[in-house]
Write a protein that holds these residues in place. Structure first.
Motif: not given
Length: 499
Positions: A216-235
């Protein structure tokens, strides 16, 4: 793997008097005797012994690592959105090391208690030692009461959280039922953990559980990296003090999973080997929690503030469904981890812990422990915020403050330090260093974890109750879109309410 009586002999040999060579000789004799017994029963290792009777250092490591991450893995990205990237990473490392230190203290106190009792001729056959009994034997009834109340309350709410997490995760696989209905269903499923006698019997569960969280941890890591930043993302984190200390307390809760340390040690054939196991388990857990939380926060940023379960932001795929189902199974296992000490306390309270060996009879007697857990999971279904509240008011005392104070109180006299079963570790080297480290942990956790964290957690939890209400039918469920019709396109979703 050793059977019940032989495991007891191995523990006695390990903590009783005699030099290291003598203890190793006794342990080898017990292991050889057990192997001989297995051969007499049919030759080689039986499947039951291989999967059911755990007690090695590896079993303890799997139990500690598996029990640390659990469902918190899915809320750490939410904590990062509250804390910001830098604070999120630093606090994970800090609380991981502090948690390993207090787990070490608990293991030292267990060995001290066991050594003293063995010198007095006390036998623990058919009796599982628990944390409140260690405090009672070393420091008296007031400490026993403090340990019993805090530990049982914390484990009770940890079980509640696991049940809430089951409903939250399965909803993202099948939203045909609301989360409250899923809580009813999984409450019944988790009740079957009453059939698992003790931590001796979690061997295969611990192994599988850690594999599930690793996936699950590596799924979250890889899925987030593949998805990339959402449009207009703020931190924007850290933005508000309430959110900052809520997130910090959730991380304190993450690395406070050693409320079952004594029970895990007691299940080991050689309990003295435990003292470094929790630290090694924590180092492995860092490889799961840091990449997954950082990647999710990088990709989704402030959107996580209104999505305490990381699954809710990722697109539905077979990989996400697999991760949700694996976490669901793991949460069932972790529910058993949290409830098993409660089952043992209840057995002792009703006088059947050492007298009744029937698994079915013990399971029936344990059922009253599950019912209130089930009920509270329906009342407070707030996945995420409730972790912080439990961390601030229960974990802070149970696994940080009380062990540190108990260690200082146990070794406050020169004679106790001189005759200690365990001397200070090589990194600290002196009793003064031990006391200084313990005092720092107590001061920090009381001020930051209990004080500021408690304030922030209560404010956030009250906001959730005001927004969603008690007995919420489907906490943070996304609005259902209408199917397209001939008269027009789907209706737009209303905006998410920011916490």
């Amino acid at each position: 793997m050793v059977s019940g009586g032989q495991a007891e002999d191995a523990i006695v040999a390990d903590v009783a008097g005699g030099d290291g060579a003598e203890r190793e000789s006794r342990a080898r004799g017990v292991e050889e005797g057990e192997q001989h017994e297995q051969q007499q029963r049919g030759g080689g290792l039986s499947v039951k012994s291989l999967l059911w009777h755990g007690g090695s250092a590896w079993d303890a490591w799997f139990s500690c690592a598996s029990n640390q991450v659990a469902q918190v893995l899915l809320t750490l990205p939410y904590s990062f959105s509250q804390l910001g990237m830098v604070s999120g990473v630093l606090l994970q490392v800090f609380y991981g090391l502090v948690g390993s230190w207090t787990a070490y203290l608990i293991s030292v106190l267990y060995v001290e208690y066991r050594a003293r009792k063995e010198k007095e001729g006390v036998s623990f056959k058919n009796h599982v030692i628990q944390w409140f009994e260690v405090l009672d034997g070393l420091l008296g009834p007031y400490w026993k009461a403090a340990g019993l109340i805090s530990n049982c309350t914390m484990l009770f709410f940890a079980a509640v959280i696991q049940l809430i997490a089951c409903a939250s995760n399965i909803y993202y696989v099948n939203d045909g039922l609301d989360k409250r209905t899923w809580t009813y269903i999984f409450g019944a499923c988790c009740a079957t953990t009453v059939f698992i006698p003790s931590f001796h019997n979690y061997r295969v569960c611990s192994f599988l559980g850690l594999g599930m969280t690793t996936y699950t941890a590596w799924y979250l890591t890889i899925a987030a990296a593949v998805h990339g930043k959402v449009d207009g993302v703020t931190h924007s984190g850290p933005d508000k003090l309430v959110l900052y200390f809520t997130g910090a307390t959730n991380i304190l809760y993450t690395f406070g999973g050693h409320a079952v340390t004594v029970e895990v040690m007691h299940a080991m054939w050689k309990p003295r080997k435990f003292k470094h196991i929790y630290l090694v388990a924590t180092l492995y857990v860092f490889t799961l929690t840091l990449p997954s939380a950082a990647a999710m926060y990088w990709a989704f940023g402030d959107a996580l503030l209104t999505h305490s379960n990381a699954f809710s932001l990722l697109p539905r795929t077979r990989w996400r469904d697999a991760a949700a189902i694996l976490m669901l199974i793991h949460q069932f296992i972790t529910f058993g981890f949290a409830c098993t000490p409660l089952y043992l306390v209840w057995e002792k309270a009703i006088g059947m812990h050492e007298t009744h060996r029937s698994v079915c009879l013990r399971a029936l007697a344990r059922l009253p422990v599950v019912a209130p857990v089930w009920f509270l999971a329906v009342i407070f279904p707030f996945f995420g915020p409730i972790n912080s509240a439990v961390g601030a008011f229960l974990v802070s005392f149970t696994v940080y403050v009380i062990p540190s104070l108990a260690h200082m109180a146990t070794y406050r006299s020169a004679s106790a330090r001189l005759n200690a079963a365990e001397k200070p570790p090589f990194l600290v080297r002196s009793w003064a260093g031990m006391f200084a480290a313990n005092a720092f942990v107590v001061a920090w956790v009381l001020a930051v974890g209990f004080g500021l964290g408690g304030w922030a957690s209560v404010v956030n939890l009250v906001r959730q109750i005001s927004t969603f209400g008690l007995f919420a039918k489907c906490y943070q469920c996304p609005p259902k879109t209408h199917a397209p019709t001939a008269t027009g396109p789907p209706l737009p979703e209303p905006p998410q309410q920011h916490r």
